[in-house]
Design an enzyme around this catalytic site. Structure first.
Site, PDB file in Angstrom:
ATOM      1  N   ASP A 112       0.855  -1.176   0.000  1.00  0.00           N
ATOM      2  CA  ASP A 112       0.000   0.000   0.000  1.00  0.00           C
ATOM      3  C   ASP A 112       0.906   1.246   0.000  1.00  0.00           C
ATOM      4  O   ASP A 112       2.123   1.151   0.172  1.00  0.00           O
ATOM      5  CB  ASP A 112      -0.937  -0.017   1.211  1.00  0.00           C
ATOM      6  CG  ASP A 112      -2.230   0.756   0.971  1.00  0.00           C
ATOM      7  OD1 ASP A 112      -2.240   1.655   0.104  1.00  0.00           O
ATOM      8  OD2 ASP A 112      -3.232   0.476   1.653  1.00  0.00           O
ATOM      9  N   GLU A 155     -10.556   6.819   4.451  1.00  0.00           N
ATOM     10  CA  GLU A 155      -9.604   6.182   5.354  1.00  0.00           C
ATOM     11  C   GLU A 155      -9.751   6.676   6.796  1.00  0.00           C
ATOM     12  O   GLU A 155     -10.848   6.859   7.290  1.00  0.00           O
ATOM     13  CB  GLU A 155      -8.187   6.321   4.794  1.00  0.00           C
ATOM     14  CG  GLU A 155      -8.073   5.664   3.401  1.00  0.00           C
ATOM     15  CD  GLU A 155      -6.651   5.535   2.907  1.00  0.00           C
ATOM     16  OE1 GLU A 155      -5.771   5.072   3.650  1.00  0.00           O
ATOM     17  OE2 GLU A 155      -6.413   5.878   1.728  1.00  0.00           O
TER      18      GLU A 155
END
Length: 610
Positions: free
Chosen positions: A293, A498
């Site tokens: 990521d 997020e």
């Protein structure tokens, strides 16, 4: 004449499209230097990319962030930029093309004028697996039009707690629903032929994109729904609840997998060799590319960025093949090179990583077709794609209440009513309607792109004689007017993505519940909620409204809402998550004793009596 060291197409297997992918990989691998191999393992941000950087460091992949500026970004400009990077890659000694990746999580969501589909939570409410596939196909065309080859999607998290800021990216709390919605992979990449080996990357052709299942594994199961937190679970539960969707993705030939920032029983996924290598690669037979990521290696350090060398060693040895650095690529390349030199990372591990990256590129057809296809620009935001998105909005709507008395349903609304009030923060705000990951990473308010708000849609559908009055926050004077037949009040959450979406008490923002209550006291009201998850619903608000609709984050095609509330289509959506009464009930488990939600998993009313 070929220059010294340059490889001509005639003499080598890897440049011959008629040779098998595996033979091409081995032929190319044995020609590569350590520097060229490590370059392939490096993914960098477009902002630090230049022709010189690509050539000097043999960069394998470039990506972009979801954006912060909010400037209008056009697909054709991006394609030109990516083609420029590609030209540089093809001028390196071995002419290995770059692969360009981006976040297209509900359509090609960064770009102006693209089709933005409902977020995954809304798609989960549709339970329509063919629709997910068609959305994947449409997204692939729009992404390819922008020049990119690879999407960091789908998110196949099973969200067990709506306090998680990425709940909107999860199809459901129900593993089976998530498993079935992975059909989007076959839309993005194309459907592999019968007998295609599970775990082996597949791409149908130039109208498809490489997909990436994320975030492996257990990202939706963290304690308290904390983003990047810790999922405390037995291996059996991890496998049964959170790993099952990956098996479905592997069966469709998903080409890439991204590990999670989160931990499993305290172990960081980015450094977990057992899960990444022993389970995903060895046991499940994944032959594609494991990509970290964003800044995944930096985030392994406590505090962030510390012990960088140790984190590189842990991540690569755990099984990560390509690192989304994304900025400090020299530091990463130097550390990885030094670790190989010192024998801390074996050459066999480097070769395994590069084989997987090359497999991605060969199966994607990048060696044959490295450049963008301008003829695809006509598909960006085209009518057909907007129709698919509008259908998705219709099917995602969940009717939670219809009439204070079940014998007297309130919906569908009369489109020939004399006077109608439209109100609420989300009634005429396209950015709020799209949510996070829209134009920018966190999303934003306003007319961010081309699309239809609820207000636009209501005005378009009502009769010529109907007067539509819009006030975001209706005045007392307006509410005192007795002429309104009904009110449509649209409220919800602000956009987020997020960790910024983590919320110990998910609720309606901007005083929306109070606006609904005030309007509903004076005018018969349907409240429409635009949220990325179930939120706290105050009993008085719930009691006062005539009808309540969960619309999730529908994207650009607000007409899908008018289609259903005015009765052209009936409601078919079913809750993808349990709707809690109060947050102290979280996390909820539909199979547990004492399960007492406000609305259960799978709940959804219809207007027409069946």
């Amino acid at each position: 004449m070929a220059e010294a060291g340059e490889v001509t197409a005639m003499e080598c297997v890897y440049k011959n499209p008629n040779e098998s992918v595996e033979d091409r990989i081995q032929d190319l691998l044995q020609r590569m230097t350590v520097e060229e191999k490590i370059g392939q393992m490096t993914q960098i941000h477009r902002g630090v990319t230049s022709a010189a950087v690509i050539k000097d460091f043999f960069i394998g992949s470039v990506c972009n962030s979801a954006g912060k500026s909010g400037n209008d970004v056009m697909s054709e400009d991006w394609a030109e930029m990516i083609d420029g990077f590609q030209t540089a890659a093809l001028e390196t000694r071995l002419a290995i093309p770059i692969i360009y990746g981006l976040d297209a999580v509900h359509g090609n969501n960064k770009f102006y004028g693209t089709t933005i589909f409902p977020h995954n939570i809304g798609l989960g409410a549709t339970r329509d697996y063919d629709l997910a596939r068609r959305i994947g196909s449409a997204t692939a065309l729009e992404v390819r039009a922008s020049g990119a080859h690879w999407v960091f999607a789908p998110c196949v998290a099973v969200c067990k707690d709506p306090r998680w800021g990425r709940c909107l990216e999860s199809y459901s709390e129900d593993t089976n629903v998530v498993c079935n919605m992975t059909s989007i992979v076959s839309g993005l990449q194309g459907t592999p032929p019968e007998g295609h080996p599970a775990g082996y990357p597949f791409l149908a052709g130039r109208n498809n994109v490489v997909a990436c299942a994320k975030h492996f594994v257990g990202d939706g199961g963290t304690e308290m729904g904390k983003n990047e937190g810790d999922t405390v679970a037995s291996y059996e539960d991890l496998e049964r609840i959170h790993m099952a969707p990956y098996l479905k993705c592997l069966a469709q030939g998903v080409s890439a997998v991204m590990p999670s920032y989160s931990r499993w029983n305290g172990s960081q996924l980015h450094g977990d060799r057992f899960l990444l290598t022993e389970i995903l690669k060895d046991k499940l037979g994944f032959k594609g590319c494991l990509v970290s990521d964003w800044s995944g290696i930096d985030k392994m350090g406590q505090p962030r960025g510390s012990n960088y060398r140790g984190c590189v060693e842990a991540a690569i040895n755990a099984g990560i093949d390509m690192v989304m650095v994304p900025y400090t690529y020299e530091k990463f390349i130097n550390e990885l090179t030094s670790l190989v030199k010192d024998g801390k990372i074996l050459m066999s591990r480097i070769d395994d990583a590069v084989e997987r990256i090359l497999r991605l590129k060969f199966t994607a057809g990048l060696f044959e077709h490295p450049f963008s296809d301008k003829s695809l620009l006509k598909f960006v935001g085209c009518k057909e794609h907007r129709e698919i998105a509008r259908e998705a909005v219709r099917k995602s709507l969940v009717l939670l209440k219809n009439g204070k008395n079940s014998e007297k349903p309130f919906l569908p609304l009369d489109r020939n009513a004399k006077r109608v009030l439209v109100a609420g923060t989300h009634a005429d705000d396209l950015g709020f309607q799209c949510g996070g990951w829209s134009k920018t990473w966190q999303g934003q308010s306003g007319r961010i792109t081309i699309g239809t708000t609820v207000l636009d849609a209501v005005k378009a559908i009502v009769g010529a004689e109907t007067e539509v009055v819009y006030e975001k926050n209706p005045s007392e004077e307006t509410l005192a007017n007795k002429d309104f037949s009904y009110a449509i009040v649209v409220v919800g959450e602000p956009p987020y993505a997020e960790s910024r979406g983590d919320d110990p008490e998910p609720s309606i923002h901007f005083n929306g519940a109070e606006v609904v209550r005030m309007v509903a006291e004076k005018i018969p009201t349907v409240a429409i909620l635009m949220t990325g998850r179930p939120v706290v619903l105050e009993p008085t608000m719930l009691e006062k409204v005539e009808a309540l609709v969960g619309a999730w984050l529908p994207g650009t095609e607000g007409s899908g809402i008018a289609d259903v509330v005015f009765g052209d289509y009936d409601f078919t959506g079913k809750l993808p998550m349990s709707w809690f009464r109060e947050t102290k009930q979280l996390p909820m488990n539909a199979e547990a004793d004492g399960y007492d939600p406000l609305f259960p998993l799978g709940f959804g009313l219809k207007c027409k009596k069946e």
